[in-house]
Design a protein around this motif. Structure first.
Motif, short mmCIF file in Angstrom:
data_model
loop_
_atom_site.label_atom_id
_atom_site.label_comp_id
_atom_site.label_asym_id
_atom_site.label_seq_id
_atom_site.Cartn_x
_atom_site.Cartn_y
_atom_site.Cartn_z
N ASP A 39 19.58 -26.72 33.45
CA ASP A 39 19.80 -25.21 33.88
C ASP A 39 20.23 -25.32 35.62
OD1 ASP A 39 20.66 -22.77 34.53
OD2 ASP A 39 18.97 -21.77 33.47
N ARG A 64 25.82 -27.24 44.32
CA ARG A 64 26.95 -26.21 43.93
C ARG A 64 27.27 -25.50 45.30
NH1 ARG A 64 25.33 -21.35 39.51
NH2 ARG A 64 27.39 -20.40 39.36
N ASP A 124 23.29 -23.64 45.71
CA ASP A 124 22.43 -24.18 45.01
C ASP A 124 22.31 -25.82 45.06
OD1 ASP A 124 19.64 -24.44 43.50
OD2 ASP A 124 20.68 -23.76 41.53
N GLY A 148 21.23 -23.02 37.83
CA GLY A 148 21.63 -21.72 38.29
C GLY A 148 22.47 -20.97 37.33
N GLY A 149 22.32 -21.05 36.12
CA GLY A 149 23.24 -20.62 35.04
C GLY A 149 24.51 -21.52 34.65
N ILE A 150 24.45 -22.82 35.20
CA ILE A 150 25.53 -23.58 34.71
C ILE A 150 24.58 -24.67 34.12
CG2 ILE A 150 27.14 -25.69 35.33
CD1 ILE A 150 27.78 -23.77 37.65
N SER A 151 25.09 -25.05 32.50
CA SER A 151 24.73 -26.17 32.27
C SER A 151 25.43 -27.61 32.77
CB SER A 151 25.03 -26.15 30.38
OG SER A 151 24.46 -27.26 29.93
#
Length: 441
Positions: free
Chosen positions: A51, A294, A374, A53-56
């Motif tokens: 995970d 990111r 991130d 920051g909310g992205i797989s």
């Protein structure tokens, strides 16, 4: 701890990476009772997500080429063929403070740091790698020898030496020509036309494939057990394999397939012959620290940029968002491959993340600290086997001297490099061998 004799597994697979999962899925869906044992907390190995920051997102980037036929076949069998997405991608070289286009004849002609003869020789090399029917004639050669034969000393120094050295360091001069040639060939054949490279990805990333394999194994009545490291495998009565876990639990199995790195396999199979132990121990590996960022905006728009500038220690940047859409955010991977005795192996994650970000800013001076949403670092001790000339001749057989035990890892993909397609193809072959011995083949 003594196992119950009525609790004997047909097949135990050690390692839940793509190869182990593919082997277990193939066997389980042919009526074989399987147990997959994974030391880590999740299935997937190098294909696993985290995970971000909310992205797989994959910890270690993956892409699909048009020659990855084993992947295509498995996706069809799993009903996932429609999740495969193709995208036009491009490459670049960062040299002398500037990003130059790369990867097609026009880019080669425009590249300012090669002379006309060097460009001709490079173009012939790239073309021949996509047409070559086999690599037998180069198998005895090292990559530097072979590349110099094609490109000359100057062409090799300008285009290849740094890329090889920044990954292999002291092993640069022993890397197999066949290994590097098949890498050039794989990318070269993943083209829609002479001017257009096409690479693929799965919707949702490689986790889509991992989840489907785990679900298929489970639905067939078998099991994938994570956080279950194997301490030792020995042969017991009636050729049953005694599988001891790190927590002291002991299992029995008729067949065992090991897909963990060869240094680990060498340790957990003490009953192998002296010759097998010697050959496994002789396979040298380097590690990888894979950094991922990111960002709020793109860096170059190229999927892959080779870093030729000696001021930066990383060999390249992979702008993964040029392949897979992340809703406007940019995802950049910066892999640090290195031997374990390299001083940077002991650097902190933060120090390496700062190092690589300096390269990102050099490639695109418009990128600043404020563009970082991130960042993350993942480490893998055994990432890349050192493949030398005639490498297959140096490996012990997959079918070991221990009855009903097969051992393989990414070394056995040779001359191909590590990839999902090679994993699932070899995994299927391992399963077929085990099934035949169990009477289900």
């Amino acid at each position: 701890m003594t196992p119950a004799t009525d609790d004997i597994h047909d097949l135990v697979v050690i390692g839940a990476g793509a190869m182990g999962l593919a082997a277990a899925w193939r066997a389980a869906n042919n009526g074989i009772g399987c147990l997959v044992l994974e030391a880590g907390p999740v299935a997937g190995g190098m294909a696993a997500h985290f995970d971000f920051g909310g992205i797989s997102l994959e910890r270690y980037y993956h892409f699909i080429c048009q020659s990855d036929h084993d992947t295509f076949a498995l996706l069809e069998e799993l009903g996932l063929a429609d999740t495969l997405v193709w995208k036009r991608t491009t490459m670049g070289y960062f040299d002398h403070g500037k990003v130059h286009d790369w990867g097609n004849p026009l880019a080669l002609l425009k590249y300012p740091h090669l002379g006309p003869i060097e460009k001709l020789r490079y173009g012939l090399l790239a073309w021949w790698c996509t047409k070559r029917p086999n690599w037998d004639g180069a198998e005895h050669m090292t990559a530097p020898e072979w590349l110099k034969e094609w490109l000359g000393q100057s062409g090799y120094d300008k285009m290849w030496h740094r890329l090889l050295h920044q990954k292999f360091f002291q092993y640069t001069d022993v890397i197999s020509a066949t290994w590097i040639g098949t890498r050039i060939s794989r990318i070269g054949r993943s083209r829609k036309s002479l001017m257009e490279e096409r690479l693929g990805h799965l919707e949702g990333g490689t986790q889509t494939l991992v989840d489907a394999l785990v679900a298929g194994i489970t639905q067939a009545g078998s099991e994938v057990r994570c956080s279950a490291p194997v301490a030792a495998v020995t042969v017991a009565e009636n050729d049953l394999k005694r599988v001891e876990l790190g927590n002291g639990e002991v299992l029995l199995a008729r067949e065992v397939i090991s897909t963990v790195p060869t240094p680990v396999a060498d340790r957990i199979f003490p009953g192998l012959s002296p010759d097998e132990h010697a050959k496994l121990a002789a396979i040298e590996n380097i590690g990888v620290i894979c950094l991922v960022y990111r960002l709020k905006k793109p860096v170059t728009g190229h999927f892959w940029v080779n870093i030729m500038d000696k001021a930066h220690p990383i060999p390249g940047l992979i702008e993964f968002s040029a392949l897979r859409d992340f809703g406007g955010d940019t995802i950049i991977y910066a892999p640090y491959y290195m031997p374990h005795d390299n001083e940077r192996w002991d650097y902190s994650d933060e120090a390496l993340l700062d190092d690589a970000f300096a390269a990102i800013k050099a490639v695109n001076p418009q990128i600043g600290e404020g563009d970082v949403i991130d960042r993350n670092a993942s480490r893998l001790k055994y990432s890349q086997p050192i493949c030398t000339p005639n490498f297959l001749d140096k490996l012990p057989p997959v079918e070991t001297s221990l009855p009903g035990v097969q051992i393989a890892d990414t070394s056995y993909y040779y001359p191909e490099d590590r990839g999902i397609s090679e994993s699932v193809g070899l995994g299927a072959r391992l399963a077929e061998t085990a099934m035949k011995r169990l009477g289900n083949g």
